[in-house]
Design an enzyme around this catalytic site. Structure first.
Site, PDB file in Angstrom:
ATOM      1  N   LYS A  45       0.999  -1.313  -0.265  1.00 50.42           N
ATOM      2  CA  LYS A  45      -0.047  -0.078  -0.167  1.00 50.42           C
ATOM      3  C   LYS A  45       0.845   1.224   0.095  1.00 50.42           C
ATOM      4  O   LYS A  45       0.369   2.537   0.220  1.00 50.42           O
ATOM      5  CB  LYS A  45      -0.970   0.160   0.708  1.00 50.42           C
ATOM      6  CG  LYS A  45      -2.000  -1.298   1.189  1.00 50.42           C
ATOM      7  CD  LYS A  45      -2.298  -1.954   0.187  1.00 50.42           C
ATOM      8  CE  LYS A  45      -3.703  -1.336  -0.709  1.00 50.42           C
ATOM      9  NZ  LYS A  45      -3.246  -1.776  -2.274  1.00 50.42           N
ATOM     10  N   ALA A  46       2.302   1.128  -0.356  1.00 50.54           N
ATOM     11  CA  ALA A  46       3.050   2.294  -0.217  1.00 50.54           C
ATOM     12  C   ALA A  46       2.763   3.304  -1.630  1.00 50.54           C
ATOM     13  O   ALA A  46       3.667   4.458  -1.544  1.00 50.54           O
ATOM     14  CB  ALA A  46       4.656   2.191  -0.393  1.00 50.54           C
ATOM     15  N   GLY A  47       1.953   2.242  -2.085  1.00 49.79           N
ATOM     16  CA  GLY A  47       1.907   3.234  -4.183  1.00 49.79           C
ATOM     17  C   GLY A  47       2.393   2.453  -5.050  1.00 49.79           C
ATOM     18  O   GLY A  47       3.244   3.019  -6.157  1.00 49.79           O
ATOM     19  N   THR A  48       2.921   1.087  -4.560  1.00 51.42           N
ATOM     20  CA  THR A  48       3.828   0.177  -5.607  1.00 51.42           C
ATOM     21  C   THR A  48       3.427   0.131  -7.054  1.00 51.42           C
ATOM     22  O   THR A  48       4.325   0.187  -8.243  1.00 51.42           O
ATOM     23  CB  THR A  48       3.177  -0.887  -5.484  1.00 51.42           C
ATOM     24  OG1 THR A  48       3.004  -1.695  -3.813  1.00 51.42           O
ATOM     25  CG2 THR A  48       4.369  -2.466  -5.437  1.00 51.42           C
ATOM     26  N   HIS A 107       6.918  -7.459  -2.012  1.00 47.22           N
ATOM     27  CA  HIS A 107       7.027  -6.632  -0.370  1.00 47.22           C
ATOM     28  C   HIS A 107       7.884  -7.205   0.553  1.00 47.22           C
ATOM     29  O   HIS A 107       7.447  -7.610   1.704  1.00 47.22           O
ATOM     30  CB  HIS A 107       5.235  -6.849  -0.867  1.00 47.22           C
ATOM     31  CG  HIS A 107       3.910  -5.976  -0.990  1.00 47.22           C
ATOM     32  ND1 HIS A 107       4.682  -4.503  -1.433  1.00 47.22           N
ATOM     33  CD2 HIS A 107       2.938  -6.639  -1.744  1.00 47.22           C
ATOM     34  CE1 HIS A 107       3.303  -4.601  -2.413  1.00 47.22           C
ATOM     35  NE2 HIS A 107       3.044  -4.874  -1.857  1.00 47.22           N
ATOM     36  N   SER A 137      -4.732   2.752   4.181  1.00 47.02           N
ATOM     37  CA  SER A 137      -4.964   1.669   2.795  1.00 47.02           C
ATOM     38  C   SER A 137      -4.901   0.230   3.233  1.00 47.02           C
ATOM     39  O   SER A 137      -5.705  -0.448   1.533  1.00 47.02           O
ATOM     40  CB  SER A 137      -4.330   2.266   2.312  1.00 47.02           C
ATOM     41  OG  SER A 137      -4.117   1.675   0.670  1.00 47.02           O
ATOM     42  N   TYR A 193       6.017   8.119  -0.918  1.00 46.91           N
ATOM     43  CA  TYR A 193       4.859   8.319  -1.412  1.00 46.91           C
ATOM     44  C   TYR A 193       4.484   9.620  -1.771  1.00 46.91           C
ATOM     45  O   TYR A 193       3.488  10.673  -2.381  1.00 46.91           O
ATOM     46  CB  TYR A 193       3.388   7.521  -0.590  1.00 46.91           C
ATOM     47  CG  TYR A 193       2.409   7.427  -1.079  1.00 46.91           C
ATOM     48  CD1 TYR A 193       2.108   6.955  -2.698  1.00 46.91           C
ATOM     49  CD2 TYR A 193       1.916   8.397  -0.877  1.00 46.91           C
ATOM     50  CE1 TYR A 193       0.550   7.526  -3.119  1.00 46.91           C
ATOM     51  CE2 TYR A 193       0.008   8.484  -1.028  1.00 46.91           C
ATOM     52  CZ  TYR A 193      -0.214   8.175  -2.412  1.00 46.91           C
ATOM     53  OH  TYR A 193      -1.665   7.840  -2.888  1.00 46.91           O
ATOM     54  N   VAL A 227      -0.336   8.917 -15.355  1.00 46.01           N
ATOM     55  CA  VAL A 227      -0.089   7.902 -14.303  1.00 46.01           C
ATOM     56  C   VAL A 227      -0.771   8.966 -13.274  1.00 46.01           C
ATOM     57  O   VAL A 227      -0.723   8.866 -11.852  1.00 46.01           O
ATOM     58  CB  VAL A 227       1.005   8.260 -13.581  1.00 46.01           C
ATOM     59  CG1 VAL A 227       2.089   7.423 -14.800  1.00 46.01           C
ATOM     60  CG2 VAL A 227       2.067   9.324 -13.174  1.00 46.01           C
ATOM     61  N   ASP A 230      -6.452  10.129 -10.975  1.00 47.66           N
ATOM     62  CA  ASP A 230      -8.066  10.196 -12.149  1.00 47.66           C
ATOM     63  C   ASP A 230      -7.674   8.876 -12.917  1.00 47.66           C
ATOM     64  O   ASP A 230      -8.765   8.029 -13.373  1.00 47.66           O
ATOM     65  CB  ASP A 230      -8.138  11.560 -12.416  1.00 47.66           C
ATOM     66  CG  ASP A 230      -8.945  11.435 -11.218  1.00 47.66           C
ATOM     67  OD1 ASP A 230      -9.199  11.273 -10.231  1.00 47.66           O
ATOM     68  OD2 ASP A 230      -9.107  12.771 -11.367  1.00 47.66           O
ATOM     69  N   LYS A 256      -8.475   5.936  -2.554  1.00 47.36           N
ATOM     70  CA  LYS A 256      -8.704   7.586  -2.439  1.00 47.36           C
ATOM     71  C   LYS A 256      -7.176   8.378  -3.387  1.00 47.36           C
ATOM     72  O   LYS A 256      -7.501   9.573  -4.283  1.00 47.36           O
ATOM     73  CB  LYS A 256      -8.674   8.124  -1.221  1.00 47.36           C
ATOM     74  CG  LYS A 256      -9.987   7.609  -0.847  1.00 47.36           C
ATOM     75  CD  LYS A 256     -10.575   8.700   0.788  1.00 47.36           C
ATOM     76  CE  LYS A 256     -11.611   9.063   1.269  1.00 47.36           C
ATOM     77  NZ  LYS A 256     -12.657   9.298   2.816  1.00 47.36           N
ATOM     78  N   GLY A 257      -6.096   8.013  -2.935  1.00 45.96           N
ATOM     79  CA  GLY A 257      -5.008   8.324  -3.707  1.00 45.96           C
ATOM     80  C   GLY A 257      -4.546   9.733  -2.751  1.00 45.96           C
ATOM     81  O   GLY A 257      -3.739  10.865  -3.693  1.00 45.96           O
TER      82      GLY A 257
END
Ligand code: A3P
Length: 293
Positions: A45-48, A107, A137, A193, A227, A230, A256-257
């Site tokens: 959930k780190a933005g992988t 991971h 997240s 992130y 990237v 949206d 949500k980002g």
């Protein structure tokens, strides 16, 4: 495809893991990395996915446009240690990659990374995210993803997070382990992130200089536009809508980002308790996470 049963975490060499990430262990450990491989190493959930797609577009966006519209990102960037019945293993997908470089996601905490990555001096891009947003997240991810254990309610999940009982182990150990390795392994690039949210273009520039890439202004613009949260949420190749194990009606993968969504989940007392515990576990002042930008 039938949904796999929810797994039960167990202690695996001191790290909480599930069978979906340990069943193929010997093959994973024997993975033959190459010098030009790029390993994307993160705590979940780190933005992988975000960084995987940035790398994919930087390398292949302009040369292989068909790939972008027909192959889901999780096949272009295999998840090395995953092994779920009736699906190809991440290791096999990685072995079958025909691209140069091969982009591979993991991971695994530092001590579990297959030796060949170090022996071959492969480049590694590490992404890390502040603990509070990571926990939130991960909680929602557990609700929608059948490969994860049942998350239970938020307050017990948060306690498990603090106890290091998440799949892939303690967030605290994970980020510290990778950070420490960065001090001695020059081919490791560490991205936060929060920095990526604040200045996506600047972080892409820094990533390119680490990789020795010099995209044209037009290419860079294309990557940046592709990237955004949206556009990745709309993109069927990056929003995980093709993955049966995930029920996006429970919670979307592209949820949500944001930095700071934890404020919508932590109670005042949970936050105090968390901060107190955090201070005990995170003693290295050089490794600093921002919980708001
Ligand atoms: P949230 O659940 O907070 O929305 P990973 O890929 O490591 O599993 O991380 C998933 C998290 O990264 C999710 O966080 C997801 O929304 C966020 N994310 C993915 N792509 C993003 C993007 N382009 N911009 C911002 N956040 C993104």
């Amino acid at each position: 495809m039938e949904l796999p049963p929810r797994p039960t975490p167990f202690d695996f060499h001191g790290v909480s893991m599930t069978k979906y990430f340990t069943d193929n262990w010997d093959n994973i450990q024997d993975f033959k990395a190459r010098p030009d491989d790029i390993l994307i190493a993160t705590y979940p959930k780190a933005g992988t996915t975000w960084v995987s797609y940035i790398l994919d577009l930087l390398y292949f966006g302009h040369t292989c446009p068909d790939r972008l519209s027909s192959i889901p990102l999780h096949e272009r960037v295999p998840f090395l240690e995953i092994s779920v019945p009736s699906l190809p293993t991440g290791k096999d997908l990685a072995d079958q990659l025909s691209t140069t470089p091969r982009l591979i996601k993991t991971h695994l905490p530092i001590q579990f990374v297959p030796r060949s990555f170090w022996e071959q001096s492969s480049r590694i891009v590490c992404v890390a995210r502040n603990a509070k947003d990571t926990a939130v997240s991960y909680f929602h991810f557990g609700r929608m993803n059948h490969v994860q254990p049942e998350p239970g309610d938020w307050s017990s999940f948060l306690q498990k997070f603090m106890d290091g009982k998440m799949v892939f182990g303690s967030w605290y150990d994970h980020v510290n382990g990778w950070w420490k390795r960065k001090q001695t392994y020059p081919k490791l690039h560490y991205i936060f992130y929060e920095d990526l949210i604040e200045d996506t273009g600047g972080e892409i520039d820094r990533l390119c200089s680490f990789l020795g890439l010099s995209p044209s202004a037009e290419e860079k613009e294309k990557v940046s536009a592709g990237v955004t949260f949206d556009s990745m949420k709309r993109n069927q190749m990056t929003n995980f809508s093709t993955v049966k194990m995930m029920d996006l009606t429970v919670s979307p993968f592209m949820r949500k980002g944001k930095v700071g969504d934890w404020k919508n989940h932590f109670t005042v007392s949970q936050n105090e308790h968390f901060d107190e515990d955090y201070k005990q576990k995170m003693k290295n002042p050089a490794l600093h996470f921002r919980t708001e930008v």
